[in-house]
Design an enzyme around this catalytic site. Structure first.
Site, PDB file in Angstrom:
ATOM      1  N   CYS B 146     154.914 -37.022  35.091  1.00  0.00           N
ATOM      2  CA  CYS B 146     155.538 -37.210  33.886  1.00  0.00           C
ATOM      3  C   CYS B 146     154.850 -36.191  32.812  1.00  0.00           C
ATOM      4  O   CYS B 146     155.312 -35.401  32.073  1.00  0.00           O
ATOM      5  CB  CYS B 146     155.681 -38.625  33.147  1.00  0.00           C
ATOM      6  N   HIS B 226     152.383 -41.230  26.581  1.00  0.00           N
ATOM      7  CA  HIS B 226     151.171 -40.335  26.675  1.00  0.00           C
ATOM      8  C   HIS B 226     151.383 -39.303  25.167  1.00  0.00           C
ATOM      9  O   HIS B 226     152.238 -39.169  24.815  1.00  0.00           O
ATOM     10  CB  HIS B 226     151.180 -39.256  28.033  1.00  0.00           C
TER      11      HIS B 226
END
Lengths: 347, 347
Positions: B146, B226
């Site tokens: 990701c 994140h």
């Protein structure tokens, strides 16, 4: 030039209480007392420790006395009496600037402000190992914030000795201080500072004036310490040994190792508690020596910042510089470091 | 070259379950079923949704059946039967590599792996908008992680169209996935990745091969998304408009604004839940358009990464590329994006 400083600490909060304790440890300083407006457990504990308490204004004096605190006098009367040479103002942001006008200038006392105040209100912004001499005899000095101080300590020496082309630093800040239980905390998120660059980069330049630096900052979901990652580009190729030599020569910077089990802010905090200092404080900036990478002209580096305590020794040195008690930076730094048990090698 | 893909998803975890749902939405794919070894609520819910369940090995089959799950067959028998064209392997790190040897090569099926697997085990690492054509007809493709995907989407386009001299990225990762309640979580700390550069930089280069990039990564005390901060240095001076134009043209990158109240990972997560997608997923990389600063040759940029979901559209595109169902990257991307309601403008 004085040989002795009579110090009032204004604002007995996270920084103020630590500075007050540090002043008591200096043989060239006397803590006259602390000035505050609060009547809570903190001021009561200060009094229990034998610290004289002064109130900011008569209203506060009355309230504090009602809650059982013995108030020596108002801060104004104290300053008027000439019993104070210098104030360390550790009040919340912008109150210091107001106090400067209404109290310190009026009664002719020097003052050390904290990093929350604007650089414009003082004669000089200060990091002891960077510009102590510049602060000699200055009436109003600002000790820059914890993050700015950490950057100044770690990067400033590398810039002076090797020459930085551009430093890029990303900061993960603690969300709140440990004692705070009100609304500024955050949970399960990361929040960017609303401006790029964050204020830290420009702030470092108030001390290390020719440094090319940009910073970005985030709040993390934690309340212990800050974490910095630095991409530090030099004017020429460097070696890791060269970097380590500079950092080893730098006061208040301590090398730590991930391989020794120091794997995050939490373990650094635990280490700092094991040093048997008041409140488990960490005055040094711990830099991971084994999370360091050098590629050609560039250094990648990670360090932590003890937000509550790293400006405490700076405040002590700033007092000496302002009153010219000590003209040699190294001597003041060494004296402060000895009294606070500051060490190059934490373990 | 095929016109249709019969897909088995191996590992019905965070990624696998999302890919399975996405496969069902494609008119050129059929979900044959999912392969797993678990008997917990997740597999039971898959079955309840009408998904065929296959067991990896006879032992797992027996255990799963004991717990009340209807198991169609073992994965081995299924693959042997020739009913599967391609497997999306979303099993934990390194198990994919083992499955490749023991199952996929043996039975001649193509496979898409996830970013936890090493680049060496596949023919090509993959980010749809960067190197779809390179993946055409490749038997084994790895959709990068990701974080790597986000960097590839945001920075890759800027590199192709403007030319990056050096990108420096600092990443604040989520500590664990939402469903995890075991020991890898962290609390009230920030933990650096043990190597500099973190693996993300080198990993991006498996796709964007000539990119000069270095990354540092930290775990934060949160489990949603994140956060990336990028210091992106170009070969020439740039303007903010130029950057915005590139990002606007980039699929799966969406501009958001801090001034619109999107002030952290938490509010981006809330926005993503308001989009009425399965699980509140966010497939796009949200980039803050007003936390963006350009200075001469350099861009400072902040973006978030939906760690659970941004590789889902990539996995779908990778299936099409591997089986050459679609030769034009744009066509596959548009098709995937339409089925998943992926949009340039989130609000």
């Amino acid at each position: 030039m004085k040989s002795y400083a009579r110090v009032l600490v204004m604002g007995y909060g996270v920084i103020g209480k630590r500075v007050a304790d540090a002043v008591v440890l200096q043989d060239d300083m006397k803590l006259v007392g602390v000035g505050d407006v609060s009547s809570d457990w903190r001021i009561k504990l200060a009094q229990k420790k034998g610290i004289n308490v002064y109130a900011v204004g008569n209203d506060a004096k009355e309230k504090m006395e009602k809650s059982g605190i013995k108030v020596e006098d108002t801060v104004e009367s104290l300053l008027k009496s000439g019993a104070v040479d210098i104030v360390v103002d550790a009040t919340p942001k912008d109150i210091g600037a107001r106090n400067k006008e209404t109290l310190y200038k009026k009664y002719g006392v020097n003052a050390i402000f904290q990093g929350g105040e604007k650089a414009e209100i003082v004669d000089v912004s200060f990091i002891a190992q960077r510009n102590y001499r510049e602060a000699l005899g200055k009436k109003f000095i600002r000790v820059v914030s914890c993050n700015t101080t950490a950057i100044g300590r770690v990067i400033g020496g590398l810039h002076e000795k090797i020459g930085i082309k551009k430093a890029r630093v990303s900061i993960i800040r603690r969300a709140v201080d440990v004692w705070e239980s009100h609304s500024t905390g955050i949970m399960n998120t990361v929040v960017p500072e609303s401006s790029i660059p964050s204020h830290h980069g420009p702030d470092v330049k108030t001390v290390v004036k020719n440094l090319n630096i940009v910073t970005m900052a985030f709040k993390g979901s934690h309340n212990l310490f800050h974490m910095h990652s630095g991409f530090i580009e030099f004017n020429r190729p460097i070696s890791k040994d060269e970097v380590l030599n500079v950092l080893n020569a730098e006061p208040r910077v301590s090398l730590i190792a991930y391989k020794d089990g120091l794997m995050g802010l939490n373990s650094v905090f635990e280490l700092s508690r094991d040093l048997n200092r008041p409140r488990g404080d960490l005055y040094e900036v711990p830099v991971w020596s084994d999370l360091m990478k050098v590629e050609d002209n560039e250094l990648y580096l990670i360090w932590a910042t003890g937000n509550e305590s790293i400006v405490v020794p700076e405040s002590i040195d700033a007092i000496r510089a302002s009153l010219e008690i000590e003209e040699e930076p190294e001597k003041s730094i060494q004296k402060t470091d000895k009294t606070l048990n500051i060490t190059k090698s934490l373990y």
